[in-house]
Design an enzyme around this catalytic site. Structure first.
Site, PDB file in Angstrom:
ATOM      1  N   HIS A 354       1.292  -1.534  -7.238  1.00 20.17           N
ATOM      2  CA  HIS A 354       1.314  -1.571  -5.772  1.00 20.17           C
ATOM      3  C   HIS A 354      -0.044  -1.717  -5.117  1.00 20.17           C
ATOM      4  CE1 HIS A 354       5.561  -0.464  -5.020  1.00 20.17           C
ATOM      5  NE2 HIS A 354       5.445   0.116  -6.196  1.00 20.17           N
ATOM      6  N   LYS A 542       0.091   2.557  10.679  1.00 16.86           N
ATOM      7  CA  LYS A 542       0.107   2.601   9.214  1.00 16.86           C
ATOM      8  C   LYS A 542      -0.893   3.662   8.811  1.00 16.86           C
ATOM      9  CE  LYS A 542      -0.979  -1.887   9.256  1.00 16.86           C
ATOM     10  NZ  LYS A 542       0.057  -2.427   8.407  1.00 16.86           N
ATOM     11  N   ARG A 543      -0.996   3.959   7.527  1.00 15.79           N
ATOM     12  CA  ARG A 543      -1.996   4.923   7.068  1.00 15.79           C
ATOM     13  C   ARG A 543      -3.391   4.475   7.510  1.00 15.79           C
ATOM     14  NH1 ARG A 543      -1.165   9.797   4.389  1.00 15.79           N
ATOM     15  NH2 ARG A 543      -2.820   9.273   2.971  1.00 15.79           N
ATOM     16  N   LYS A 548      -7.530  -1.365   5.936  1.00 16.33           N
ATOM     17  CA  LYS A 548      -6.505  -1.779   6.891  1.00 16.33           C
ATOM     18  C   LYS A 548      -7.120  -2.126   8.251  1.00 16.33           C
ATOM     19  CE  LYS A 548      -2.929   1.047   4.631  1.00 16.33           C
ATOM     20  NZ  LYS A 548      -1.804   0.168   4.235  1.00 16.33           N
ATOM     21  N   THR A 650       4.703  -3.532   4.480  1.00 14.57           N
ATOM     22  CA  THR A 650       6.136  -3.606   4.746  1.00 14.57           C
ATOM     23  C   THR A 650       6.417  -3.416   6.233  1.00 14.57           C
ATOM     24  OG1 THR A 650       6.181  -1.333   3.912  1.00 14.57           O
ATOM     25  CG2 THR A 650       7.144  -3.025   2.510  1.00 14.57           C
ATOM     26  N   LYS A 654       9.078  -5.124   9.258  1.00 14.40           N
ATOM     27  CA  LYS A 654       9.882  -4.388  10.246  1.00 14.40           C
ATOM     28  C   LYS A 654       9.602  -4.898  11.663  1.00 14.40           C
ATOM     29  CE  LYS A 654       9.378  -0.533   7.126  1.00 14.40           C
ATOM     30  NZ  LYS A 654       8.488   0.572   6.742  1.00 14.40           N
TER      31      LYS A 654
HETATM   32  C1  NBG Z   1       1.170   0.302  -1.136  1.00 15.95           C
HETATM   33  C2  NBG Z   1       0.413  -0.925  -0.677  1.00 15.95           C
HETATM   34  C3  NBG Z   1       1.201  -1.694   0.366  1.00 15.95           C
HETATM   35  C4  NBG Z   1       2.594  -1.984  -0.157  1.00 15.95           C
HETATM   36  C5  NBG Z   1       3.241  -0.696  -0.601  1.00 15.95           C
HETATM   37  C6  NBG Z   1       4.607  -0.921  -1.198  1.00 15.95           C
HETATM   38  C7  NBG Z   1       0.287   2.156  -2.457  1.00 15.95           C
HETATM   39  C8  NBG Z   1      -0.436   2.573  -3.679  1.00 15.95           C
HETATM   40  N1  NBG Z   1       0.460   0.859  -2.265  1.00 15.95           N
HETATM   41  O1  NBG Z   1       0.555  -2.901   0.667  1.00 15.95           O
HETATM   42  O2  NBG Z   1      -0.835  -0.543  -0.159  1.00 15.95           O
HETATM   43  O3  NBG Z   1       3.370  -2.591   0.831  1.00 15.95           O
HETATM   44  O4  NBG Z   1       2.465  -0.059  -1.589  1.00 15.95           O
HETATM   45  O5  NBG Z   1       4.555  -1.840  -2.235  1.00 15.95           O
HETATM   46  O6  NBG Z   1       0.707   2.987  -1.676  1.00 15.95           O
END
Ligand code: NBG
Length: 807
Positions: A354, A542-543, A548, A650, A654
């Site tokens: 991920h 987002k986080r 980001k 993701t 949305k």
């Molecule tokens: C996150 C990525 C995102 C991705 C999501 C789901 C982790 C380690 N990775 O870009 O930063 O959409 O995983 O795949 O949280």
């Protein structure tokens, strides 16, 4: 299921009486929630039992999705929706003078995840059940979910999230299915008389893993899958007295043991090297595999066929110990030989990567690993030894290459290498991400095992993110294109033909406006800020992470502020910039950015010279529930990560599904969003993947040059440190240092110019209502491919090899 209003009312009244000895008219909304929740669980239970039995009876191959996070969101609304009784229940409650919306708001949002990774797991659970894929989740029942965020004086403050303080109506404790997990002790191979070796593990600490099961209800079908979350408890020592255990020792142990399922690590990209995290990982993995193997044996199948009945999916490297743990079970407990156990293990396991952020690629110090998991360490040692033989046969004497790829090397156990070698499939989460894995991060492994690598672009469940979050838009879709999109989200493309229809355009615009008004009311209530629903809602949620680039967004706002001050008649459409983000508690720089955004908000929102042309809102405590409110009200979707860094994203999907227009770098799944909507319907800016990679590889970037040559950048950055923005003496300096002295790792300044232009372009597009509404409709109608229903079907056929039982 089918139920009449009258029947539901009877059931509800009866349930209320049973639970609370109370009539409905005298009940509180709290009681109503629990009554409805427990009633739903009853409604679900029959289908749940039937599904479980059907899987066993017909020997269906089942998927077990192992994930250290499941960010489910509230379940009442989605269960009602998926059962197909939400309208009936809502009407019946209304007849009784109750409001379903109010009742739904009582539910605590269980924050058992950090961000995208955990939410993806939850979307997959919903989609597997709804697509009739025999799928289970396996994870940890954290007592405390992700911290609650408060903003105090502009700073993030973290409070514990005690989501279990009331009953959790959805779970069922299954004490009789508890298993024991072993930590510590000594492990070695003892030679037997016949010359073979016998594994010995002594002096271990045992932890009882107790499962709590939650039903995952499929959308208007007969499938109810299971999410199993494990709770760590002290075993009952009277059954099984080990050595010299005494009462005090038991009490001491209790604290230590229970801490395993106590808190979710509040971090999704920096890994915290604490033993507890590795304990958590082994805990839920071992418990999960033990129960899978037990179930497999119960149903009478031979273990040598395990991989024909079971697929275990490793969601990022956190559950990587599943590979040696399955080997341990097959060999030590079931007496299987290495070769066969390895064949079964490799064919059972599949792995998703991920992120390419190197700090998130888990590796464990050998000493720590060996002490905590001595038997597992021996097995990994043997996996590594055999892997090195494969590497030697390929690379001969090239020791460097072998060390580079080995599983144990340089004092560490590398979990990603273990996953790739021990699985039959390795996938990335968006096309670009998978290509980067193949060509960069995991290139050596791709050369070795090209057939294992594949892409599965992420998706989102359109049930939660469109049907539940945006009922008005959902109704409009039903009225125009019929309701087939609910079952087949790709049918959303039928909506495309309305993109020029003035009446439908107006309706789409009005729905957005209504959603904006609702959000504006929420903002007023929470932040005391009045925002204009006619302004552009530009949203970045987002986080909080440097890559980001919430900072790029904030710097641009600061730039606009300067423009207004310099030229009081500066022409711009009024804008409301909305942020929401949690920063990992130990991530200092991220917290400084939060403070900066809040200071900027405080100043700009209260400066009469701005004349309401800009408003900034930072909403605290970002969560699934808050996202459901924000996203349908959004017009501009900020997806502005440094190209190559966001594996997929993701929320971008949305937003798109709710008609927002994406402002994006060509990163992660933004690339595929562009492919779907085409250039006229998205605004792209920033460095390309090649430019970024080139800089990272060859250097040559000098952020100070930009600072010195671009007067706008200079003005913005200087105002961070010269007291122009009040209350950020420390933060302003640190941000300046990060961007200039440390050369701006994420190319914020490099992309500044094109971001300013892109923002301008967005505004121009927005001015032309026909164009904007058309873009919005194009986005909605192109979003169907990003339903996670599509994604899980690809996993089912391409990786898990599971049958689709029903649609
Ligand atoms: C996150 C990525 C995102 C991705 C999501 C789901 C982790 C380690 N990775 O870009 O930063 O959409 O995983 O795949 O949280």
């Amino acid at each position: 299921m089918i139920i009449t209003k009258e029947q539901f009312k009877k059931d509800f009244e009866k349930k209320m009486l049973k639970l609370y000895a109370q009539e409905v008219e005298d009940s509180t909304v709290h009681m109503q929630y629990f009554t409805l929740g427990y009633l739903m669980k009853e409604y679900i239970s029959e289908g749940w039992a039937r599904t479980t039995n059907r899987y066993t009876k017909y020997g269906e191959k089942q998927v077990y999705y192992f994930s250290i996070e499941f960010l489910l969101g509230r379940l009442l609304a989605s269960n009602l929706l998926n059962l197909g009784i939400r309208n009936t229940v809502s009407d019946a409650l209304k007849d009784m003078g109750l409001s379903l919306k109010e009742i739904e708001d009582v539910e605590v949002d269980p924050g058992l995840g950090n961000g995208g990774l955990g939410r993806l797991a939850a979307c997959f659970m919903d989609s597997m059940a709804s697509s009739g894929i025999p799928g289970n989740g396996n994870g940890i029942r954290y007592k405390y979910g992700l911290f609650q965020q408060k903003i105090v004086d502009g700073y993030q403050v973290e409070l514990p999230e005690n989501w279990l303080r009331d009953d959790n109506v959805w779970e069922i404790r299954k004490s009789d299915k508890a298993v024991k997990v072993r930590f510590y002790g000594d492990a070695w191979m003892k030679p037997k008389e016949d010359g073979s070796l016998e594994p010995i593990h002594t002096d271990f600490q045992e932890v009882l893993a107790v499962p709590y099961d939650t039903a995952l209800v499929g959308y208007e079908n007969k499938t109810v899958n299971t999410l199993r979350l494990w709770n760590a408890e002290v075993p009952n020592y009277t059954d099984d007295i080990q050595g010299e255990l005494n009462f005090n020792k038991v009490l001491l142990n209790k604290r230590e043991i229970e801490s395993i399922s106590e808190v979710l690590y509040p971090d999704d990209s920096h890994h915290d090297g604490r033993v507890l995290r590795l304990k958590q990982e082994y805990f839920f993995v071992s418990a999960g595999l033990q129960s899978i193997v037990a179930q497999h044996k119960d149903s009478g199948h031979s273990l040598s066929e395990l991989h024909n009945y079971v697929a275990v999916h490793i969601n990022d490297t956190h559950p990587a110990v599943a590979i040696p743990e399955l080997m341990r079970i097959l060999m030590d407990e079931e007496g299987m030989e290495w070769a066969e156990a390895w064949h079964i293990t490799q064919n059972t396991m599949s792995y998703t990567n991920h992120t390419i952020m190197s700090e998130a690629l888990e590796k464990w110090q050998i000493d720590l690993f060996k002490e905590l998991l001595p038997r597992i360490y021996l097995i990994i040692g043997e996996i590594d030894r055999r892997f090195r033989e494969i590497l030697s046969s390929k690379f001969g004497e090239d020791q460097n290459q072998i060390e580079k790829m080995a599983i144990i090397s340089g004092g560490y156990v590398r979990m990603a290498h273990l996953c790739i070698h021990g699985s039959h499939s390795v996938n990335g989460v968006a096309k670009l991400h998978t290509e980067l894995l193949k060509s960069q991060e995991l290139r050596d492994f791709y050369m070795l095992y090209p057939y294992k690598f594949n892409n599965k672009t992420n998706g989102i469940t359109h049930r939660r993110w469109l049907m539940l979050a945006n009922p008005e838009l959902s109704n409009l879709l039903d009225e125009t294109i019929g309701n087939s999109w609910r079952r087949n989200p790709q049918d959303l493309k039928l909506f495309k033909k309305y993109k020029r229809d003035p009446e439908i355009q107006k309706k789409v615009e009005q729905i957005k406006k209504n959603n904006k008004e609702k959000l504006a009311a929420y903002i007023k209530e929470k932040n005391g800020i009045i925002v204009d629903p006619n302004s552009i809602f530009d949203v970045h949620v987002k986080r909080l992470h440097a890559y980001k680039r919430q900072l790029l967004n904030a710097l641009h706002i600061l730039h606009q502020y300067h423009e207004i001050l310099e030229n009081p008649n500066f022409e711009m459409l009024p804008k409301t910039y909305i942020f929401a983000a949690k920063a990992a508690p130990g991530y200092y720089f991220a917290k400084e950015i939060i403070k900066f955004i809040n200071a900027l908000a405080e100043q700009i929102n209260n400066d009469p010279r701005v004349k309401d042309r800009i408003k900034i809102v930072f909403l605290e405590n970002y969560s699934v529930t808050l996202a459901e409110q924000i996203i349908p009200a959004s017009e501009v979707s900020e997806q502005i990560s440094t190209t190559t860094k966001e594996a997929s994203g993701t929320s971008n999907m949305k937003f798109m599904m709710n008609g927002a227009v994406t402002l994006a770098t060509l990163d992660g799944a933004n690339v595929e969003i562009l492919e779907e909507v085409g250039h006229p319907n998205i605004v792209i800016f920033g460095m390309t993947e090649k430019e970024v990679l080139n800089y990272y590889r060859n250097g040559g970037y000098n952020s100070r040059e930009i600072y010195e040559s671009d007067a706008r950048v200079k003005r913005v950055l200087d105002s961070l440190t010269n007291g122009f923005i009040k209350g950020i003496q420390v933060e302003g300096q640190d941000i300046f240092k990060n961007l200039i002295d440390y050369n701006d790792e994420f190319f914020v300044l490099k992309d500044f110019d094109s971001y300013v232009a892109a923002q301008k372009k967005m505004e121009d597009l927005y001015r032309d209502r026909f164009t904007w509404n058309k873009m919005s409709i194009e986005n909605i109608s192109s979003s169907g491919v990003f339903s996670s229903d599509v994604t899980v079907m690809q996993y089912a056929s391409g990786i898990w090899d599971t049958r689709i039982i029903e649609r």
